[in-house]
Design an enzyme around this catalytic site. Structure first.
Site, PDB file in Angstrom:
ATOM      1  N   THR A   1       5.674   8.592 -57.639  1.00 53.75           N
ATOM      2  CA  THR A   1       5.880   9.404 -56.614  1.00 53.75           C
ATOM      3  C   THR A   1       5.019  10.665 -56.538  1.00 53.75           C
ATOM      4  O   THR A   1       4.199  10.754 -57.569  1.00 53.75           O
ATOM      5  CB  THR A   1       7.258  10.048 -56.788  1.00 53.75           C
ATOM      6  OG1 THR A   1       7.318  10.875 -57.863  1.00 53.75           O
ATOM      7  CG2 THR A   1       8.492   8.942 -57.239  1.00 53.75           C
ATOM      8  N   CYS A   2       5.247  11.618 -55.758  1.00 58.28           N
ATOM      9  CA  CYS A   2       4.200  12.679 -55.555  1.00 58.28           C
ATOM     10  C   CYS A   2       4.313  13.675 -56.748  1.00 58.28           C
ATOM     11  O   CYS A   2       3.209  14.393 -57.156  1.00 58.28           O
ATOM     12  CB  CYS A   2       4.697  13.649 -54.373  1.00 58.28           C
ATOM     13  SG  CYS A   2       6.218  14.204 -54.331  1.00 58.28           S
TER      14      CYS A   2
ATOM     15  N   ARG B   1       5.395  12.325 -60.282  1.00 54.98           N
ATOM     16  CA  ARG B   1       5.255  11.594 -61.482  1.00 54.98           C
ATOM     17  C   ARG B   1       4.660  10.292 -61.330  1.00 54.98           C
ATOM     18  O   ARG B   1       4.941   9.612 -60.170  1.00 54.98           O
ATOM     19  CB  ARG B   1       6.823  11.691 -62.071  1.00 54.98           C
ATOM     20  CG  ARG B   1       7.613  10.734 -61.478  1.00 54.98           C
ATOM     21  CD  ARG B   1       9.137  10.760 -62.222  1.00 54.98           C
ATOM     22  NE  ARG B   1       9.545  12.139 -62.099  1.00 54.98           N
ATOM     23  CZ  ARG B   1       9.784  12.820 -63.071  1.00 54.98           C
ATOM     24  NH1 ARG B   1       9.724  12.491 -64.435  1.00 54.98           N
ATOM     25  NH2 ARG B   1      10.571  14.030 -63.071  1.00 54.98           N
TER      26      ARG B   1
ATOM     27  N   GLY C   1       8.102   9.434 -43.457  1.00 56.43           N
ATOM     28  CA  GLY C   1       9.049   8.893 -44.525  1.00 56.43           C
ATOM     29  C   GLY C   1       9.997   9.579 -44.792  1.00 56.43           C
ATOM     30  O   GLY C   1      10.742  10.397 -44.038  1.00 56.43           O
TER      31      GLY C   1
ATOM     32  N   THR D   1      10.869  12.004 -46.973  1.00 56.13           N
ATOM     33  CA  THR D   1      10.546  13.530 -47.333  1.00 56.13           C
ATOM     34  C   THR D   1      10.616  14.128 -46.020  1.00 56.13           C
ATOM     35  O   THR D   1      10.960  15.131 -45.576  1.00 56.13           O
ATOM     36  CB  THR D   1       9.202  13.594 -48.102  1.00 56.13           C
ATOM     37  OG1 THR D   1       9.501  13.101 -49.463  1.00 56.13           O
ATOM     38  CG2 THR D   1       9.027  15.088 -48.546  1.00 56.13           C
TER      39      THR D   1
END
EC number: 1.2.1.70
Length: 424
Positions: free
Chosen positions: A49-50, A52, A189, A191
């Protein structure tokens, strides 16, 4: 057997390093299969993900160094550079880490709900790649169950605290009246959907959604009364936008310094507030050097996030306790599984001995023996055969002085002191 959770996150690595270690959706299946082929990992899943990039593994024997070497090689990174910001959790700690991540306890925004869906997607991709087996599969299911309990039984997710919410909160601090502002959202998406929802709730009437495919942008735009455009149409929309928030899966920046400079001229240098939530970044860092541009990345949202998470701190302790219970329950069930093969073999042996003695009893009946004699012989024969192997082994253990094993046998057969004395 060993579980390993290995990776980097927003606490240990800068956005620059995180974007270099990130996996694109197109890379995941091939990367998972290569990971299992090259390293000693029998089962594997990747969460990227952004904030991790983490690898969840099941190995015969823990071998994190080989996995780190693979990860560095795959992304063309220095192994020393990766080691400096990577963490490794093993067995109980790996289980705890996965459950904390899924519950939002390890997120930049405490309790944010998106991570659970992202972890479920990671599990689905690993299943598609054929790299999840029974052990890692059980761990994922236990993780999802614990995260659901945390959501249900605590207030960790009650307040709308997320990176998306933090971005909108920051916009409110810069623009006193969001009702008059136009927002350009790049991407379509999860987010960006959250950003659109928060902006809509704050009264922003003019929202434009720019995306690579118009169909996906239109679906999102319709939900919030927004306008959908293609990425190619961004320059003209940029000039009319006071707020720009971007979150795509692009591997290269899609908004450069030149395009923003042209937009500022058309706006007569009216300020633009920009938030780049994507990793890798969507907006060139040089854009932040321009006058009249307020550019923030996900790392810049820490202060806003810190204020928002205060309301969730009380619930975090209760959530940690639920995670601890989830870890204990899973590890206990895992240890119980270790006995399954032994129990199966023992049952098969007992059933074979039973069938042998039953066959003898049936032949005795056919030869005219009385039912009473047959039953007595069946009971004696079955008892003797069931006790023969344990008796031989216990005598051997005693002769070898392995009294600890004899104590285990006494516990295994539930023999207390009273039963010993009555036998004498």
């Amino acid at each position: 057997m060993a579980f390993i959770a290995l990776g980097i996150n927003h606490k240990t690595a800068s956005v620059d390093v995180r974007e270099r270690v990130a996996f694109t959706p197109e890379q995941l299946v091939e990367a998972l299969q290569q990971l299992c082929r090259i390293t000693p990992s029998r089962e594997a899943a990747i969460l990227s993900t952004c904030n991790r990039s983490e690898l969840y593994l099941e190995q015969d024997h823990p071998s994190a160094d080989e996995v780190l070497a693979w990860l560095a090689s795959y992304h063309n990174l220095s192994l020393d550079e990766l080691r400096a910001c990577a963490y490794v959790h093993q067995d109980d700690d790996a289980v705890r880490h996965m459950m904390r991540v899924a519950s939002g306890l390890d997120s930049m925004v405490l309790g944010e709900p998106q991570i659970l869906g992202q972890m479920k997607s990671a599990y689905a991709v690993a299943r598609e790649a054929g790299t999840v087996g029974p052990l890692l599969g059980r761990l994922f299911q236990a993780t999802f169950s614990t995260a659901k309990t945390v959501r249900t039984d605590t207030a960790i997710g009650e307040n709308p605290v997320s990176v998306a919410f933090a971005a909108v909160s920051l916009a409110k601090q810069i623009f006193s009246d969001l009702h008059r502002s136009q927002a350009l959202l790049i991407g379509a998406g999860e987010t960006i959907t959250l950003v659109a929802r928060h902006l809509h709730e704050q009264g922003v009437k003019r929202i434009v959604v720019a995306n690579r495919t118009l169909e996906r942008a239109s679906i999102l735009a319709e939900e919030f009364g927004a306008h959908a455009v293609l990425l190619a149409d961004m320059p003209q929309e940029l000039a009319n936008s006071d707020i720009v928030i971007s979150s795509t899966a692009s591997q290269l920046p899609i908004l450069g310094k030149g395009a923003v400079e042209r937009a500022l001229k058309l706006r007569r240098h009216k300020p633009i507030f920009m938030v780049d939530i994507a990793v890798p970044r969507d907006i060139e860092p040089e854009v932040g050097e321009l006058d009249d541009v307020y550019l923030y990345t996900v790392d810049d949202l820490h202060e806003v996030v810190a204020e928002n998470i205060k309301s969730r701190q009380g619930a975090a302790q209760a959530a940690e306790e639920l995670v601890g219970a989830g870890v204990s329950d899973f590890m206990q069930r895992l240890r119980e599984l270790a006995a399954v093969d032994v129990l199966r073999a023992y049952r098969q042996q007992a059933e074979r001995l039973r069938d042998e003695e039953l066959g003898k009893a049936q032949r005795m009946l056919q030869n005219g023996a009385s039912a009473e004699d047959v039953l007595a012989q069946l009971a004696r024969g079955l008892t003797n055969k069931l006790l023969h192997a344990p008796s031989v082994q216990m005598k051997k253990l005693s002769a070898e002085g392995r009294f600890d094993a004899l104590a285990v046998a006494q516990e295994l057969f539930a023999l207390d002191e009273g039963s010993d004395k009555s036998a004498q």
